[in-house]
Scaffold this motif. Structure first.
Motif, mmCIF file in Angstrom:
data_model
loop_
_atom_site.group_PDB
_atom_site.id
_atom_site.type_symbol
_atom_site.label_atom_id
_atom_site.label_comp_id
_atom_site.label_asym_id
_atom_site.label_seq_id
_atom_site.Cartn_x
_atom_site.Cartn_y
_atom_site.Cartn_z
ATOM 1 N N UNK A 176 0.986 -1.247 0.007
ATOM 2 C CA UNK A 176 0.140 -0.267 0.028
ATOM 3 C C UNK A 176 1.062 1.149 -0.058
ATOM 4 N N UNK A 177 0.613 2.152 -0.889
ATOM 5 C CA UNK A 177 1.489 3.442 -1.084
ATOM 6 C C UNK A 177 1.066 4.358 0.251
ATOM 7 N N UNK A 178 2.214 4.880 0.769
ATOM 8 C CA UNK A 178 1.869 5.735 1.926
ATOM 9 C C UNK A 178 0.998 7.081 1.321
ATOM 10 N N UNK A 179 0.487 7.647 2.168
ATOM 11 C CA UNK A 179 -0.095 8.958 2.031
ATOM 12 C C UNK A 179 0.917 10.100 1.657
ATOM 13 N N UNK A 180 0.448 10.700 0.487
ATOM 14 C CA UNK A 180 1.366 11.701 0.119
ATOM 15 C C UNK A 180 0.683 12.995 0.099
ATOM 16 N N UNK A 181 1.378 14.137 0.434
ATOM 17 C CA UNK A 181 0.901 15.516 0.643
ATOM 18 C C UNK A 181 0.887 16.426 -0.859
ATOM 19 N N UNK A 182 0.302 16.722 -1.414
ATOM 20 C CA UNK A 182 0.548 17.178 -2.771
ATOM 21 C C UNK A 182 -0.581 18.266 -2.993
ATOM 22 N N UNK A 183 -0.109 19.415 -3.270
ATOM 23 C CA UNK A 183 -1.094 20.474 -3.763
ATOM 24 C C UNK A 183 -1.832 20.462 -4.909
ATOM 25 N N UNK A 184 -1.551 19.656 -5.630
ATOM 26 C CA UNK A 184 -2.404 19.174 -6.897
ATOM 27 C C UNK A 184 -3.237 17.974 -6.959
ATOM 28 N N UNK A 185 -3.338 17.474 -5.795
ATOM 29 C CA UNK A 185 -4.053 16.319 -5.558
ATOM 30 C C UNK A 185 -5.476 16.817 -5.027
ATOM 31 N N UNK A 186 -6.526 16.288 -5.619
ATOM 32 C CA UNK A 186 -7.854 16.383 -5.511
ATOM 33 C C UNK A 186 -8.355 15.930 -4.488
ATOM 34 N N UNK A 187 -8.201 16.290 -2.958
ATOM 35 C CA UNK A 187 -8.683 15.689 -1.874
ATOM 36 C C UNK A 187 -8.747 17.011 -0.845
ATOM 37 N N UNK A 188 -9.590 16.594 0.066
ATOM 38 C CA UNK A 188 -9.651 17.615 1.292
ATOM 39 C C UNK A 188 -9.112 16.904 2.316
ATOM 40 N N UNK A 189 -8.635 17.738 3.108
ATOM 41 C CA UNK A 189 -7.640 17.150 4.428
ATOM 42 C C UNK A 189 -8.193 17.596 5.581
ATOM 43 N N UNK A 190 -8.396 16.549 6.635
ATOM 44 C CA UNK A 190 -8.804 16.648 7.913
ATOM 45 C C UNK A 190 -7.685 16.549 8.941
ATOM 46 N N UNK A 191 -7.554 17.659 9.607
ATOM 47 C CA UNK A 191 -6.540 17.557 10.554
ATOM 48 C C UNK A 191 -7.299 17.783 12.009
ATOM 49 N N UNK A 192 -7.127 16.554 12.696
ATOM 50 C CA UNK A 192 -7.998 16.687 13.870
ATOM 51 C C UNK A 192 -6.993 16.369 15.083
ATOM 52 N N UNK A 193 -6.987 17.612 15.831
ATOM 53 C CA UNK A 193 -5.813 17.398 17.075
ATOM 54 C C UNK A 193 -6.838 17.302 18.194
ATOM 55 N N UNK A 194 -6.643 16.028 18.996
ATOM 56 C CA UNK A 194 -7.166 15.743 20.234
ATOM 57 C C UNK A 194 -6.173 16.201 21.076
ATOM 58 N N UNK A 195 -6.762 16.771 22.314
ATOM 59 C CA UNK A 195 -6.032 16.655 23.466
ATOM 60 C C UNK A 195 -6.545 15.736 24.587
ATOM 61 N N UNK A 196 -5.348 15.167 25.133
ATOM 62 C CA UNK A 196 -5.673 13.966 26.056
ATOM 63 C C UNK A 196 -4.742 14.299 27.451
ATOM 64 N N UNK A 197 -4.619 13.305 27.956
ATOM 65 C CA UNK A 197 -3.612 13.185 29.277
ATOM 66 C C UNK A 197 -2.663 12.006 28.776
#
Lengths: 108, 108
Positions: free
Chosen positions: B1-22
């Motif tokens: 499986x190819x890893x996730x790649x980050x590319x400004x030309x890819x037609x995806x929406x990106x979710x960044x979800x930062x959780x605060x935990x202990x």
């Protein structure tokens, strides 16, 4: 140039820095981060990649960056030119920089 | 499986979800997110990838995920099993989910 890839087996430390802005200042921060990264950060020892993201609702900017080590990242923050950029950013945005390791990856 | 790649030309929406935990609950969230992603989210229409990150200081977990569209992501959130997972997470962690587009990428 190969794009940034996210892999739990890669030996990098990941910075996720989520900035809070306003729709009026979002583009200013995007441009400032892009310029600071190209001109300064990417030439620092241990820099691997940075990826600037604009929040769809206008209130966030996120930087997903990879460094070779925590020590390299911390050393870059001590650079006087980097500190100037950070000082400029904090006049109109709040930052929440956190360091991470990738623990799992999942694909469709 | 190819890893996730980050590319400004890819037609995806990106979710960044930062959780605060202990530090005591971080591993529980890492496991819950991994299981929920494998069992449910990655089978939803439009899911591309998710990457779970553990904060080095123990107080954060971040999910960097890609979806085909905002509509696909929102539809997945309506899934009753997904809502159960979200409800369980909110008993011990706070989330800050945000959607982004990639605007620039930079390499060493």
């Amino acid at each position: 140039m190969a794009p940034t890839s996210i892999d739990a087996t890669d030996d990098v430390v990941t910075l996720v820095n989520v900035f809070t802005v306003t729709p009026e200042t979002q583009q200013r921060l995007v441009e400032l981060l892009g310029r600071a990264t190209e001109e300064v950060m990417r030439h620092r020892p241990g820099f691997v990649s940075a990826n600037i993201h604009a929040g769809l609702d206008g209130t966030r900017v996120a930087n997903y960056a990879q460094w070779r080590s925590v020590e390299d990242f911390r050393a870059a923050l001590e650079d006087p030119v980097v500190r100037e950029h950070i000082d400029e950013i904090t006049t109109f945005a709040t930052a929440d920089p956190q360091l991470y390791r990738v623990v799992s990856t999942h694909h469709a």
